[in-house]
Design a protein around this motif. Structure first.
Motif, PDB file in Angstrom:
ATOM      1  N   LEU A   1       0.829  -1.212   0.000  1.00 47.16           N
ATOM      2  CA  LEU A   1       0.000   0.000   0.000  1.00 47.16           C
ATOM      3  C   LEU A   1       0.861   1.258   0.000  1.00 47.16           C
ATOM      4  N   ASN A   2       1.958   1.223   0.726  1.00 48.79           N
ATOM      5  CA  ASN A   2       2.852   2.378   0.790  1.00 48.79           C
ATOM      6  C   ASN A   2       3.476   2.668  -0.583  1.00 48.79           C
ATOM      7  N   VAL A   3       3.864   1.635  -1.278  1.00 44.54           N
ATOM      8  CA  VAL A   3       4.474   1.808  -2.601  1.00 44.54           C
ATOM      9  C   VAL A   3       3.424   2.242  -3.626  1.00 44.54           C
ATOM     10  N   GLN A   4       2.215   1.727  -3.516  1.00 43.64           N
ATOM     11  CA  GLN A   4       1.168   2.036  -4.494  1.00 43.64           C
ATOM     12  C   GLN A   4       0.801   3.516  -4.522  1.00 43.64           C
ATOM     13  N   ASN A   5       0.827   4.181  -3.363  1.00 46.81           N
ATOM     14  CA  ASN A   5       0.453   5.599  -3.359  1.00 46.81           C
ATOM     15  C   ASN A   5       1.637   6.511  -3.032  1.00 46.81           C
ATOM     16  N   ASP A   6       2.837   6.022  -3.329  1.00 46.96           N
ATOM     17  CA  ASP A   6       4.071   6.792  -3.129  1.00 46.96           C
ATOM     18  C   ASP A   6       4.242   7.279  -1.700  1.00 46.96           C
ATOM     19  N   GLY A   7       3.679   6.576  -0.742  1.00 56.64           N
ATOM     20  CA  GLY A   7       3.854   6.893   0.670  1.00 56.64           C
ATOM     21  C   GLY A   7       3.102   8.114   1.150  1.00 56.64           C
ATOM     22  N   LEU A   8       2.164   8.629   0.364  1.00 58.24           N
ATOM     23  CA  LEU A   8       1.455   9.846   0.753  1.00 58.24           C
ATOM     24  C   LEU A   8       0.589   9.653   1.991  1.00 58.24           C
ATOM     25  N   LEU A   9      -0.234   8.626   1.997  1.00 55.47           N
ATOM     26  CA  LEU A   9      -1.110   8.388   3.147  1.00 55.47           C
ATOM     27  C   LEU A   9      -0.301   8.009   4.381  1.00 55.47           C
ATOM     28  N   ALA A  10       0.667   7.127   4.210  1.00 55.75           N
ATOM     29  CA  ALA A  10       1.488   6.709   5.353  1.00 55.75           C
ATOM     30  C   ALA A  10       2.280   7.893   5.914  1.00 55.75           C
ATOM     31  N   HIS A  11       2.720   8.784   5.059  1.00 59.22           N
ATOM     32  CA  HIS A  11       3.439   9.973   5.516  1.00 59.22           C
ATOM     33  C   HIS A  11       2.542  10.852   6.387  1.00 59.22           C
ATOM     34  N   ARG A  12       1.300  11.011   5.950  1.00 56.34           N
ATOM     35  CA  ARG A  12       0.362  11.833   6.737  1.00 56.34           C
ATOM     36  C   ARG A  12       0.032  11.202   8.079  1.00 56.34           C
ATOM     37  N   VAL A  13      -0.141   9.886   8.086  1.00 55.68           N
ATOM     38  CA  VAL A  13      -0.413   9.201   9.355  1.00 55.68           C
ATOM     39  C   VAL A  13       0.822   9.239  10.249  1.00 55.68           C
ATOM     40  N   ALA A  14       1.998   9.087   9.664  1.00 52.05           N
ATOM     41  CA  ALA A  14       3.238   9.121  10.441  1.00 52.05           C
ATOM     42  C   ALA A  14       3.484  10.495  11.047  1.00 52.05           C
ATOM     43  N   GLN A  15       2.935  11.544  10.442  1.00 55.42           N
ATOM     44  CA  GLN A  15       3.057  12.880  11.027  1.00 55.42           C
ATOM     45  C   GLN A  15       2.219  13.002  12.295  1.00 55.42           C
TER      46      GLN A  15
END
Length: 124
Positions: A60-74
């Motif tokens: 999932l992280n690779v599929q959306n270039d880490g955008l969602l995971a980056h926001r959650v990680a913030q």
């Protein structure tokens, strides 16, 4: 090795149709039936569920270039690192699977007594 593979495959399939927490009863039941020792059962559950969750989170992280995971990680104290979030996800899933598998193994040992323990004598 068999317990690890079964937990990995059955949990991955079940999570496609059922809630995330289904990994706990699956790990518990499989370890109650196949787990020899508590340590090995914990490792099989930890590795089986953790690897499954890590694979899905990575995909999932690779599929959306880490955008969602980056926001959650913030939102978490991870400095916005999407890969740190993948690691945390795998660790949390692994702990759920490992603790459930350990409980399943201990449940079987408690129910059967000393009759089914490997490497221990049943002397009184």
């Amino acid at each position: 090795m068999l317990l690890f593979l079964l937990i990995l495959i059955v949990a991955a399939i079940a999570q496609s149709f059922l809630p995330w927490w289904i990994v706990a009863p699956i790990s518990l039941l499989l370890a109650a039936g196949l787990g020899r020792t508590g340590g090995r059962s914990f490792l099989a559950g930890f590795a089986g569920v953790g690897l499954g969750w890590a694979a899905v989170a990575t995909w999932l992280n690779v599929q959306n270039d880490g955008l969602l995971a980056h926001r959650v990680a913030q939102l978490l104290p991870l400095g916005g690192s999407s890969w740190a979030l993948v690691l945390v996800t795998a660790t949390v899933g692994g702990l759920v699977g490992g603790m459930a598998a350990l409980a399943g193994c201990w449940l079987r040992h408690a129910a059967l007594g000393n009759r089914n323990r490997v490497g221990e004598s049943a002397t009184v």
